[in-house]
Write a protein that holds these residues in place. Structure first.
Motif, PDB file in Angstrom:
ATOM      1  N   GLY A   1      12.662  77.566  45.162  1.00  0.00           N
ATOM      2  CA  GLY A   1      12.023  76.607  44.112  1.00  0.00           C
ATOM      3  C   GLY A   1      12.625  77.057  42.796  1.00  0.00           C
ATOM      4  N   GLY A   2      13.005  76.264  41.764  1.00  0.00           N
ATOM      5  CA  GLY A   2      13.190  77.022  40.341  1.00  0.00           C
ATOM      6  C   GLY A   2      12.387  76.039  39.531  1.00  0.00           C
ATOM      7  N   GLY A   3      11.189  76.011  39.576  1.00  0.00           N
ATOM      8  CA  GLY A   3      10.541  75.265  38.573  1.00  0.00           C
ATOM      9  C   GLY A   3       9.528  76.076  37.636  1.00  0.00           C
TER      10      GLY A   3
ATOM     11  N   TYR B   1      12.372  75.654  33.953  1.00  0.00           N
ATOM     12  CA  TYR B   1      12.069  75.207  32.593  1.00  0.00           C
ATOM     13  C   TYR B   1      10.596  74.549  32.323  1.00  0.00           C
ATOM     14  CZ  TYR B   1      13.684  70.884  34.824  1.00  0.00           C
ATOM     15  OH  TYR B   1      13.811  69.721  35.483  1.00  0.00           O
ATOM     16  N   GLU B   2      10.213  74.273  31.234  1.00  0.00           N
ATOM     17  CA  GLU B   2       8.762  73.508  31.358  1.00  0.00           C
ATOM     18  C   GLU B   2       8.876  72.274  31.463  1.00  0.00           C
ATOM     19  OE1 GLU B   2       6.218  75.640  30.799  1.00  0.00           O
ATOM     20  OE2 GLU B   2       7.130  77.406  29.785  1.00  0.00           O
ATOM     21  N   ARG B   3       8.677  71.800  32.687  1.00  0.00           N
ATOM     22  CA  ARG B   3       8.548  70.502  33.104  1.00  0.00           C
ATOM     23  C   ARG B   3       7.819  69.316  32.245  1.00  0.00           C
ATOM     24  NH1 ARG B   3      11.420  69.568  37.601  1.00  0.00           N
ATOM     25  NH2 ARG B   3      11.146  71.658  37.970  1.00  0.00           N
ATOM     26  N   PRO B   4       6.596  70.090  31.712  1.00  0.00           N
ATOM     27  CA  PRO B   4       5.960  68.873  30.927  1.00  0.00           C
ATOM     28  C   PRO B   4       6.679  68.360  29.722  1.00  0.00           C
ATOM     29  CG  PRO B   4       4.385  70.733  31.480  1.00  0.00           C
ATOM     30  CD  PRO B   4       5.963  71.073  31.946  1.00  0.00           C
ATOM     31  N   ALA B   5       7.697  69.101  29.257  1.00  0.00           N
ATOM     32  CA  ALA B   5       8.472  68.593  28.000  1.00  0.00           C
ATOM     33  C   ALA B   5       9.302  67.195  28.230  1.00  0.00           C
ATOM     34  CB  ALA B   5       9.540  69.735  27.615  1.00  0.00           C
ATOM     35  N   LEU B   6       9.602  67.033  29.731  1.00  0.00           N
ATOM     36  CA  LEU B   6      10.376  65.921  29.949  1.00  0.00           C
ATOM     37  C   LEU B   6       9.830  64.611  29.634  1.00  0.00           C
ATOM     38  CD1 LEU B   6      11.784  67.060  33.503  1.00  0.00           C
ATOM     39  CD2 LEU B   6      12.699  67.357  31.229  1.00  0.00           C
TER      40      LEU B   6
ATOM     41  N   CYS C   1      13.906  53.769  37.061  1.00  0.00           N
ATOM     42  CA  CYS C   1      13.678  55.333  36.859  1.00  0.00           C
ATOM     43  C   CYS C   1      12.433  56.019  37.341  1.00  0.00           C
ATOM     44  CB  CYS C   1      14.152  55.402  35.472  1.00  0.00           C
ATOM     45  SG  CYS C   1      14.081  56.905  34.855  1.00  0.00           S
ATOM     46  N   TYR C   2      12.371  57.008  37.762  1.00  0.00           N
ATOM     47  CA  TYR C   2      11.476  57.995  38.229  1.00  0.00           C
ATOM     48  C   TYR C   2      11.331  58.974  37.156  1.00  0.00           C
ATOM     49  CZ  TYR C   2      10.641  55.342  42.395  1.00  0.00           C
ATOM     50  OH  TYR C   2      10.532  54.395  43.435  1.00  0.00           O
ATOM     51  N   LEU C   3      10.510  60.002  37.004  1.00  0.00           N
ATOM     52  CA  LEU C   3      10.482  61.195  36.052  1.00  0.00           C
ATOM     53  C   LEU C   3      10.114  62.447  36.781  1.00  0.00           C
ATOM     54  CD1 LEU C   3      11.624  62.326  33.514  1.00  0.00           C
ATOM     55  CD2 LEU C   3       9.346  61.430  32.522  1.00  0.00           C
ATOM     56  N   ARG C   4      10.726  63.315  37.626  1.00  0.00           N
ATOM     57  CA  ARG C   4      10.359  64.578  37.949  1.00  0.00           C
ATOM     58  C   ARG C   4      11.461  65.593  37.717  1.00  0.00           C
ATOM     59  NH1 ARG C   4       5.685  66.785  40.004  1.00  0.00           N
ATOM     60  NH2 ARG C   4       6.294  68.735  40.399  1.00  0.00           N
ATOM     61  N   ASP C   5      12.591  65.443  37.412  1.00  0.00           N
ATOM     62  CA  ASP C   5      13.407  66.554  36.917  1.00  0.00           C
ATOM     63  C   ASP C   5      14.280  66.271  35.648  1.00  0.00           C
ATOM     64  OD1 ASP C   5      15.433  64.862  38.144  1.00  0.00           O
ATOM     65  OD2 ASP C   5      15.452  66.169  39.837  1.00  0.00           O
ATOM     66  N   LEU C   6      15.164  67.175  35.441  1.00  0.00           N
ATOM     67  CA  LEU C   6      15.880  66.822  34.178  1.00  0.00           C
ATOM     68  C   LEU C   6      16.726  65.665  34.294  1.00  0.00           C
ATOM     69  CD1 LEU C   6      16.366  68.312  31.525  1.00  0.00           C
ATOM     70  CD2 LEU C   6      18.316  69.769  32.646  1.00  0.00           C
ATOM     71  N   ALA C   7      17.361  65.535  35.639  1.00  0.00           N
ATOM     72  CA  ALA C   7      18.353  64.531  35.868  1.00  0.00           C
ATOM     73  C   ALA C   7      17.615  63.230  35.589  1.00  0.00           C
ATOM     74  CB  ALA C   7      19.034  64.434  37.235  1.00  0.00           C
ATOM     75  N   ASP C   8      16.512  62.985  36.205  1.00  0.00           N
ATOM     76  CA  ASP C   8      15.870  61.927  35.731  1.00  0.00           C
ATOM     77  C   ASP C   8      15.485  61.573  34.366  1.00  0.00           C
ATOM     78  OD1 ASP C   8      15.198  61.444  38.534  1.00  0.00           O
ATOM     79  OD2 ASP C   8      13.180  62.542  38.560  1.00  0.00           O
ATOM     80  N   ALA C   9      15.155  62.734  33.612  1.00  0.00           N
ATOM     81  CA  ALA C   9      14.712  62.454  32.092  1.00  0.00           C
ATOM     82  C   ALA C   9      16.044  62.112  31.623  1.00  0.00           C
ATOM     83  CB  ALA C   9      14.449  63.813  31.515  1.00  0.00           C
TER      84      ALA C   9
END
Ligand code: FAD
Ligand code: NAD
Length: 426
Positions: free
Chosen positions: A11-13, A44-49, A142-150
């Motif tokens: 995992g790379g979160g 990366y810092e996921r909360p930024a998304l 749209c869902y929002l979990r990762d960079l691609a979603d954002a």
């Protein structure tokens, strides 16, 4: 024959990034650590998304929010990993793990072996299909979990300026995305089944403050009902959201935030699970002594509550990751993880922090008309949880400290009268 590493992080979160930094602080040699991630970019810092990434002006973009900037630590760019001799296997989904043989099999068919494995697989967004509603794959859902979603959400917002955005779910994603959509001048309606927003944490009184604030920004609320179906046109685009109460809302964009499930499936039948996560001890070690679990996927003993919990917040991901690395590298010198749960959010000009547990009786205090306000939770005559909106750094530190100390509360009316002053003087 595949590659072999002393340490592998799966995992790379967020947790992976903080674990990597901790490994280097404690001293590892080049070639000892490998991180395998399905995502194409380093941690990366996921909360930024759901916040800076969605801003219409000067939005946050990588590499600015790689871990560990969220904790005011070093920013770990691809160059950093290279310089520290850490192998990044990116864009690679691990298909299976054999904890007995200590091997992982990646999507590209490579076998990677380890001496110690850290599971940091986080969680996946729950899909509408799991609640019997079809249409998640529509081009404007749209869902929002990762960079691609954002990135998808940003493109959706740009494709229909001023359009109707329907937000499904009244939790963290729902609240933060609704704010971002309004800031992007969309017309926003939130739909959720509970009587008020953030039902897992907020009291009705706290929720009422945020809902009124959101309404003043133009957000509409449809509460106590759920989505039953979408109207989808011949291009595969959702045009309306149909609700179980019989009403229908026109939609240009739909954002769904209806909770998560931890990514444990690779380990089912191999490791002990508890409360939906991988059960670990106070050193973040699983039922297999060579395997540790951290972040959203781990169910760990929360000493202050005297029971195990699985938390879904960034502070716990960062700290559990650091603790696991400490325990792996200095087994005898690192004690049990002693963590005080900490959650926060920032929307519009608002900002709140919460520490501890929202269980027991609630006492509200402060100025609910737009000033600083908060709540304490009291269980078995002790303070167990504290919430504060609009506090200063010192005030947040004071509620954190007071909550950790779990002081006795003999008289709840007196606690209410003292309000924030109680925490400041504990
Ligand atoms: P993650 O960060 O989710 O990382 C898991 C990683 O594992 C991902 O890279 C994933 O691709 C990878 N992975 C999973 N399975 C595999 C596999 N089989 N093979 C290879 N790789 C795999 N918390 C807060 O406290 N405050 C906030 O403001 C906040 N905002 C958030 C905003 C958003 C949009 C989201 C989605 C979450 C937010 N959170 C927030 C929660 C916080 O981000 C998570 O608690 C945290 O990211 C958990 O870290 P983690 O490392 O356990 O999991
Ligand atoms: P959540 O658990 O916070 O909220 C889920 C919401 O889904 C519920 O509040 C409910 O309103 C709604 N819901 C449940 N079933 C539904 C249904 N059938 N139809 C419609 N609505 C339904 O989960 P989330 O908002 O999806 O957030 C996902 C994850 O991201 C969580 O782990 C959260 O902690 C994390 N996150 C945290 C923050 C933060 O800490 N500031 C910010 C963003 C995301």
């Amino acid at each position: 024959m595949g590659r072999a590493f002393l340490y592998v992080i799966l995992g790379g979160g967020v947790a992976a990034g903080y674990a990597a930094l901790e490994f280097t602080k404690r001293g590892i040699s080049h070639g000892e650590l490998c991180i395998i991630s399905e995502e194409p970019v380093p941690p990366y810092e996921r909360p930024a998304l759901s916040k800076g990434f969605l801003l219409p002006e000067a939005p946050a973009r990588l590499p600015s929010f790689h871990t560990c900037v969220g904790a005011n630590e070093e920013r770990l760019t691809p160059k950093w990993y290279k310089e520290h001799g850490i192998e990044l296997v990116l864009g690679s989904r691990v298909k299976s793990v054999d904890v007995r043989r200590k091997t992982l099999l990646t999507g590209s068919g490579e076998t990677i072996s380890y001496k110690v494995l850290i599971i940091a697989t986080g969680a996946r967004a729950l899909k509408l299909e799991e609640f019997g509603v079809k249409g998640s794959d529509s081009e404007n859902v749209c869902y929002l979990r990762d960079l691609a979603d954002a990135n998808r959400l940003v493109n959706l917002m740009e494709s229909c300026p001023g359009g109707n955005a329907i937000v499904i779910g009244g939790g963290y994603i729902g609240m933060e995305c609704a704010a971002s959509l309004v800031i992007n001048r969309m017309s926003v309606t939130m739909v959720f089944p509970e009587e008020h927003c953030m039902a897992r944490l907020f009291t009705p009184k706290i929720a009422s403050f945020y809902e009124e604030f959101y309404k003043s920004k133009g957000v509409k609320f449809v509460k106590g009902t759920i989505l039953s179906s979408f109207d989808i046109d011949s291009n595969g685009k959702v045009t309306a959201v149909n609700l179980r109460d019989g009403s229908s809302l026109p939609a240009d964009t739909v954002v769904v935030g209806i909770g998560i499930r931890p990514n444990t499936s690779l380990f089912e039948g191999q490791l002990t699970l508890e409360k939906g996560g991988i059960k670990v001890n106070g050193k973040m070690q699983s039922s297999n002594s060579s395997v540790y679990a951290v972040g959203d996927v781990a169910t760990f003993p929360v000493k202050v509550f005297g029971e195990s919990r699985r938390l879904e917040h960034v502070d716990s991901a960062r700290k559990s990751a650091r603790h696991a690395v400490g325990a792996i590298m200095e087994q005898n010198q690192v004690g049990e993880f002693d963590y005080l749960p900490f959650f926060y959010s920032r929307v519009f000009t608002l900002s709140w922090q919460f520490y501890g547990d929202n269980a027991g009786d609630v006492v509200h205090f402060g100025d609910f008309s737009g000033g600083t306000f908060g709540a304490y939770w009291v269980r078995n005559s002790h303070l167990v949880g504290s919430f504060l909106e609009g506090g200063t750094k010192e005030e947040y530190e004071a509620i954190a400290k007071a909550t950790r100390l779990k002081p006795a509360v003999e008289d709840v009316a007196e606690l209410e009268r003292q309000g924030l002053g109680f925490a400041v003087t504990v």
